[in-house]
Motif scaffolding. Structure first.
Motif, short mmCIF file in Angstrom:
data_model
loop_
_atom_site.label_atom_id
_atom_site.label_comp_id
_atom_site.label_asym_id
_atom_site.label_seq_id
_atom_site.Cartn_x
_atom_site.Cartn_y
_atom_site.Cartn_z
N PRO A 102 0.84 -1.21 0.00
CA PRO A 102 0.00 0.00 0.00
C PRO A 102 0.87 1.25 0.00
O PRO A 102 2.03 1.23 0.42
N GLY A 103 0.28 2.36 -0.46
CA GLY A 103 1.01 3.61 -0.51
C GLY A 103 1.54 4.03 0.85
O GLY A 103 2.66 4.54 0.97
N ALA A 104 0.73 3.81 1.91
CA ALA A 104 1.16 4.18 3.26
C ALA A 104 2.38 3.36 3.68
O ALA A 104 3.29 3.87 4.35
N ALA A 105 2.40 2.08 3.30
CA ALA A 105 3.54 1.23 3.65
C ALA A 105 4.80 1.68 2.91
O ALA A 105 5.91 1.66 3.47
N LEU A 106 4.65 2.11 1.66
CA LEU A 106 5.80 2.63 0.91
C LEU A 106 6.34 3.90 1.56
O LEU A 106 7.56 4.09 1.65
N LEU A 107 5.42 4.77 2.01
CA LEU A 107 5.85 5.98 2.72
C LEU A 107 6.57 5.61 4.01
O LEU A 107 7.60 6.21 4.36
N GLY A 108 6.05 4.61 4.72
CA GLY A 108 6.71 4.15 5.93
C GLY A 108 8.10 3.61 5.66
O GLY A 108 9.05 3.88 6.41
N GLY A 109 8.24 2.85 4.56
CA GLY A 109 9.56 2.36 4.19
C GLY A 109 10.54 3.48 3.92
O GLY A 109 11.71 3.43 4.31
N ALA A 110 10.04 4.55 3.25
CA ALA A 110 10.90 5.71 2.98
C ALA A 110 11.33 6.38 4.28
O ALA A 110 12.48 6.81 4.42
N LEU A 111 10.41 6.46 5.26
CA LEU A 111 10.76 7.06 6.55
C LEU A 111 11.80 6.23 7.28
O LEU A 111 12.70 6.77 7.94
N ILE A 112 11.69 4.90 7.18
CA ILE A 112 12.68 4.04 7.84
C ILE A 112 14.06 4.24 7.22
O ILE A 112 15.06 4.37 7.94
N VAL A 113 14.12 4.27 5.89
CA VAL A 113 15.41 4.50 5.22
C VAL A 113 15.96 5.87 5.61
O VAL A 113 17.16 6.02 5.88
#
Length: 303
Positions: free
Chosen positions: A269-280
């Motif tokens: 999901p888009g929210a999960a992709l945003l979360g992945g970007a925040l983790i990186v």
């Protein structure tokens, strides 16, 4: 402005290029392991993987294996236990979550290292470490619970999150013994212990030895040999690449995993992709340091 830009100009060297390639390879392994979990239990697969890595390193290093010390055996034992727990829980989690999710959650180990150092060694984290932890935790909320808006961890996500603690512990243990032991001998011991411990963990997990298929053998043996070769290559490359630059390169691992997962058909999901970007971003920020220059603070990177 031009002086500031020139200070941060990154000229790619051969060792850095090799580390980027290694990061791409590691990103691709999440997809391979995720597929292997359809044919094998997690701990058997991890045990076979590290048994292969041990055998491969023995071929390269057997001439320098004489004269093990008690300190080297102790270091190798505890690092091996941490490796077994880290990779075992991570692989167990990939039975129920995608390789992309696993990669993003696993990246949390970088900002967790300063917190564990504080808890175990009394070394207080700096401001940028706290900022990195905050960004990474916010990213975890989105990766783990994009629909509920909260930290709703599934069993696979919880196991992967616990694996990051073991991986962070492995890094701290390696740092504690760095410069006090022979790295080749300790690496052999830690890989062998990781393999044996993983095979033993098959018992409480109720695993059986799976029917061996060409894909399963190829995945385990290929990852094992790659682990051995990459370990040697990383040790060579990081002689001339600073820890900060290396960490910035390694921060791309979940990005590559997400890209390969996308090619393989995974859709987060888009929210999960945003979360992945925040983790990186949290991984990168946690490696930045505040330095005082003329009474004022500025963010600097280790060159």
């Amino acid at each position: 402005m031009s002086g500031w830009l020139s200070r941060y100009k990154w000229r790619l060297t051969l060792p850095e290029g090799i580390l980027i390639f290694i990061t791409m390879v590691w990103g691709g392994t999440f997809m391979v392991v995720h597929h292997a979990m359809t044919m094998s239990g997690p701990f058997f697969f991890v045990g076979l993987r590290f048994a292969t890595a041990t055998a491969a390193l023995l071929l390269f290093s057997w001439r320098s294996l004489g004269g093990f010390t008690r300190r080297e055996l102790t270091a190798g034992f505890w690092i091996g236990i941490a490796i077994s727990c880290g990779y075992g829980l991570q692989t167990w989690g990939m039975q129920t979550i995608s390789g992309s999710q696993s990669a993003f959650i696993t990246a949390l180990y970088v900002p967790l290292v300063p917190l564990l150092q504080w808890a175990c060694l009394g070394k207080r984290p700096g401001l940028m470490s706290w900022c990195g932890v905050a960004l990474a935790f916010g990213g975890l909320l989105l990766v783990a619970g994009p629909e509920s808006g909260g930290l709703a961890l599934s069993p696979g996500e919880l196991a992967t999150l616990l694996s990051t603690l073991a991986i962070a512990g492995e890094i701290i243990l390696i740092g504690a013994w760095a410069g006090k032991v022979d790295i080749r001998r300790v690496t052999i011991v830690q890989l062998a212990v990781a393999s044996l411990a993983s095979f033993l963990l098959m018992i409480p997990d109720g695993e059986q030895v799976p029917a061996m298929s060409p894909w399963l053998w190829g995945s385990a043996l290929g990852l094992g040999i790659a682990s051995a070769l990459i370990q040697i290559t990383m040790n060579w490359a990081q002689r001339s690449v600073s820890p900060t630059r290396a960490t910035l390169i390694y921060a791309g691992e979940p990005v590559w995993a997400g890209l390969f997962g996308r090619i393989a058909g995974e859709r987060l999901p888009g929210a999960a992709l945003l979360g992945g970007a925040l983790i990186v971003l949290g991984v990168i920020v946690s490696e930045l340091k505040l330095k005082k220059r003329g009474g004022a603070r500025s963010v600097a990177r280790e060159e």
